[in-house]
Design a protein around this motif. Structure first.
Motif, PDB file in Angstrom:
ATOM      1  N   LYS A 194     -13.913  -0.637   0.494  1.00 38.76           N
ATOM      2  CA  LYS A 194     -14.256   0.664  -0.063  1.00 38.76           C
ATOM      3  C   LYS A 194     -13.055   1.595  -0.116  1.00 38.76           C
ATOM      4  CE  LYS A 194     -17.233   4.684   0.760  1.00 38.76           C
ATOM      5  NZ  LYS A 194     -18.272   5.280   1.658  1.00 38.76           N
ATOM      6  N   ASP A 195     -12.356   1.743   1.008  1.00 33.60           N
ATOM      7  CA  ASP A 195     -11.267   2.719   1.096  1.00 33.60           C
ATOM      8  C   ASP A 195     -10.113   2.392   0.153  1.00 33.60           C
ATOM      9  OD1 ASP A 195     -12.761   3.954   3.000  1.00 33.60           O
ATOM     10  OD2 ASP A 195     -11.383   3.568   4.678  1.00 33.60           O
ATOM     11  N   PHE A 196      -9.849   1.102  -0.044  1.00 35.16           N
ATOM     12  CA  PHE A 196      -8.683   0.712  -0.841  1.00 35.16           C
ATOM     13  C   PHE A 196      -9.074   0.084  -2.181  1.00 35.16           C
ATOM     14  CE2 PHE A 196      -7.274   0.873   3.571  1.00 35.16           C
ATOM     15  CZ  PHE A 196      -6.167   1.693   3.455  1.00 35.16           C
ATOM     16  N   GLU A 197     -10.336   0.257  -2.552  1.00 34.82           N
ATOM     17  CA  GLU A 197     -10.827  -0.146  -3.875  1.00 34.82           C
ATOM     18  C   GLU A 197     -10.433  -1.586  -4.227  1.00 34.82           C
ATOM     19  OE1 GLU A 197      -9.187   2.869  -6.411  1.00 34.82           O
ATOM     20  OE2 GLU A 197     -10.756   4.314  -5.906  1.00 34.82           O
ATOM     21  N   ALA A 250      -3.956   0.771   6.448  1.00 35.45           N
ATOM     22  CA  ALA A 250      -4.162   2.138   6.919  1.00 35.45           C
ATOM     23  C   ALA A 250      -2.832   2.769   7.320  1.00 35.45           C
ATOM     24  CB  ALA A 250      -5.132   2.154   8.091  1.00 35.45           C
ATOM     25  N   TYR A 254      -6.585  -4.599   7.692  1.00 37.53           N
ATOM     26  CA  TYR A 254      -7.036  -3.212   7.550  1.00 37.53           C
ATOM     27  C   TYR A 254      -6.042  -2.252   8.189  1.00 37.53           C
ATOM     28  CZ  TYR A 254      -9.374   1.181   8.262  1.00 37.53           C
ATOM     29  OH  TYR A 254      -9.650   2.521   8.278  1.00 37.53           O
ATOM     30  N   ARG A 282     -15.209  -1.540   5.075  1.00 39.26           N
ATOM     31  CA  ARG A 282     -14.520  -0.252   4.957  1.00 39.26           C
ATOM     32  C   ARG A 282     -13.208  -0.413   4.192  1.00 39.26           C
ATOM     33  NH1 ARG A 282     -12.674   4.169   9.607  1.00 39.26           N
ATOM     34  NH2 ARG A 282     -11.479   5.460   8.153  1.00 39.26           N
ATOM     35  N   LEU A 283     -12.493  -1.505   4.415  1.00 40.98           N
ATOM     36  CA  LEU A 283     -11.252  -1.733   3.668  1.00 40.98           C
ATOM     37  C   LEU A 283     -11.541  -1.881   2.181  1.00 40.98           C
ATOM     38  CD1 LEU A 283      -8.328  -4.102   4.592  1.00 40.98           C
ATOM     39  CD2 LEU A 283      -9.259  -4.098   2.297  1.00 40.98           C
ATOM     40  N   GLN A 327      -0.788   3.618   4.199  1.00 38.19           N
ATOM     41  CA  GLN A 327      -1.257   4.817   3.503  1.00 38.19           C
ATOM     42  C   GLN A 327      -0.816   6.083   4.224  1.00 38.19           C
ATOM     43  OE1 GLN A 327      -5.186   5.089   1.552  1.00 38.19           O
ATOM     44  NE2 GLN A 327      -5.670   6.644   3.067  1.00 38.19           N
ATOM     45  N   ASN A 359     -16.996  -0.558  10.430  1.00 34.08           N
ATOM     46  CA  ASN A 359     -16.678   0.852  10.207  1.00 34.08           C
ATOM     47  C   ASN A 359     -15.318   1.259  10.748  1.00 34.08           C
ATOM     48  OD1 ASN A 359     -19.243   1.422   9.000  1.00 34.08           O
ATOM     49  ND2 ASN A 359     -20.140   1.342  11.046  1.00 34.08           N
ATOM     50  N   ASP A 365      -6.604   7.793  15.226  1.00 40.50           N
ATOM     51  CA  ASP A 365      -7.733   7.128  14.573  1.00 40.50           C
ATOM     52  C   ASP A 365      -8.128   5.823  15.262  1.00 40.50           C
ATOM     53  OD1 ASP A 365      -7.848   9.139  12.687  1.00 40.50           O
ATOM     54  OD2 ASP A 365      -6.701   8.044  11.178  1.00 40.50           O
ATOM     55  N   THR A 400       0.827  -1.206   0.000  1.00 44.34           N
ATOM     56  CA  THR A 400       0.000   0.000   0.000  1.00 44.34           C
ATOM     57  C   THR A 400       0.861   1.255   0.000  1.00 44.34           C
ATOM     58  OG1 THR A 400      -1.819  -1.127   1.134  1.00 44.34           O
ATOM     59  CG2 THR A 400      -1.781   1.279   1.254  1.00 44.34           C
TER      60      THR A 400
END
Length: 406
Positions: free
Chosen positions: A53-56, A290, A286, A50-51, A293, A365, A321, A19
């Motif tokens: 979605k966030d990381f496509e 994160a 995840y 969420r992973l 990134q 989430n 976070d 990532t």
């Protein structure tokens, strides 16, 4: 003075490293991603929506969609926890990690198979990374090193004054899912988690479906405890003993973030190397991605400004976070996993609908659910009741062995 060979060297091509490499390459930085060929981390392979979605993450990377979890207590009490309005995605780490590495390479990162050997600094002050390639040792110069090389990270030990974090050791066996299995014993849309001291004295054992295969594993920090024997016993009790074994894997899994992730100048660690695996659950994919990134964003700033102090913001941002979640899960593991009496009560608590709803909302989430204050209060009061033994665990009768509230 000659220019460095790369802006950044990323040591490790798992979710965190791949990532970080992809994000930096997309930002126009020259990146070398080193990865040890053929290594697959033992992992249940669960990822939240969420992973995805966030990381496509494309749907074809999900080998199963889990719609419920079954908790099994020391007395074999079974509590089913349905996942309402959501799912848990399952990935095969062999294919998933390879997908992430190829995505980093497609973004412009240079991907080489190699084994990290040493981190030094040149007379000019630049980091020099030496690794063993196909033709022997190779040394490359760079401006920043990102260590994503696992729980016993050599980058952390060499670049952060011997830093290492507490770990459990995980072992699992990937098996071919046999046909005609009783769905009560095995369901391709259900994860099973065993809270039994005989299978793990301080963590848990699991059976996680992966479509055509399944992961059967266990984790423990107790030296001398036989993980292989525990997995063998679990396979026998679940009726999966005769299933074909595809591969076996073992590795340390960190359960506490390092206090320092960087050297204030040109080295930072992420993923397992930084200790970002959630206590209690052991979830790490995840959090690895994160952290990768965030590291890419701060390293890009360091390259733009020359101010290495920005690397300290990687840990600061991550803990802002997720630090509260890690602290809460650490307390849960410390208390509820300590003996079988407490494990029995823990599984009993999992039958509560409020507990289930808040658990899965927080998981999907990746944050503590701050709304629904009444539900939080109810869970807190029930937790206190179990701590004070006001509530007694239900006996493992035939009627109570499977509970599916709601």
């Amino acid at each position: 003075m000659a220019d460095p060979d790369f802006d950044v060297v990323v040591v490790g091509g798992g979710p965190a490293g791949a990532t970080a490499a992809a994000k930096l390459a997309e930002a126009g930085r020259s990146v070398l991603m080193l990865d040890k060929a053929g290594r697959i981390k033992p992992c249940g392979g669960a990822i939240p929506p969420r992973l995805v979605k966030d990381f496509e993450i494309p749907d074809e990377q999900l080998c199963a969609h889990i719609t419920s979890a079954r908790m099994i207590s020391p007395t074999d009490r079974k509590v089913d926890m349905p996942i309402e309005n959501g799912y848990v995605g399952m990935v095969d780490r062999e294919k998933f990690d390879d997908f992430l590495r190829h995505r980093a390479a497609d973004a412009g990162a240079t991907w080489r198979n190699g084994v990290f050997i040493q981190l030094d600094h040149a007379d000019t002050g630049e980091p020099v990374v030496t690794y063993k390639g196909a033709d022997g040792p190779v040394s490359v110069r760079c401006k920043v090193v990102i260590g994503a090389d696992g729980a016993r990270s050599l980058v952390a030990r060499q670049g952060l004054d011997g830093a290492i974090t507490k770990s459990v050791f995980a072992y699992h066996e990937i098996i071919e899912t046999p046909e005609g299995v009783d769905p009560e014993a095995y369901d391709g849309e259900r994860c099973e988690v065993y809270y039994q001291g005989k299978l793990s004295p301080d963590f848990y054992a699991w059976v996680f479906p992966h479509g055509k295969t399944a992961s059967i594993g266990v984790g423990s920090a107790h030296k001398g405890f036989s993980l292989r024997s525990a997995v063998r016993e679990l396979r026998e009790t679940t009726g999966l003993n005769d299933a074909q074994t595809v591969r076996t894997e073992g590795a340390p899994i960190p359960l506490k973030p390092l206090k320092v992730w960087d050297n204030g100048r040109d080295v930072v660690v992420v993923g397992d190397a930084a200790g970002v695996v959630a206590p209690c659950s052991g979830e790490g994919i995840y959090y690895a991605m994160a952290s990768g990134q965030i590291a890419a964003e701060e390293v890009d700033e360091v390259l733009a400004t020359g101010k290495g102090a920005a690397l300290a913001k990687v840990r600061k941002r991550f803990m802002k976070d997720h630090g509260r979640v890690f602290m809460a899960l650490g307390v849960l593991q410390w208390f509820w996993y300590s003996n079988d009496k407490r494990r029995e009560r823990f599984v009993t608590m999992c039958a509560d609908k409020d507990v289930q709803q808040l658990t899965f909302e927080a998981y999907m989430n990746k944050q503590l659910v701050r709304r629904k204050k009444v539900a939080h209060l109810k869970v807190m009061l029930k937790d206190i009741a179990h701590l004070l033994r006001i509530v007694r665990p239900a006996p493992p009768s035939a009627e109570s062995r499977t509970a599916n509230p709601g």
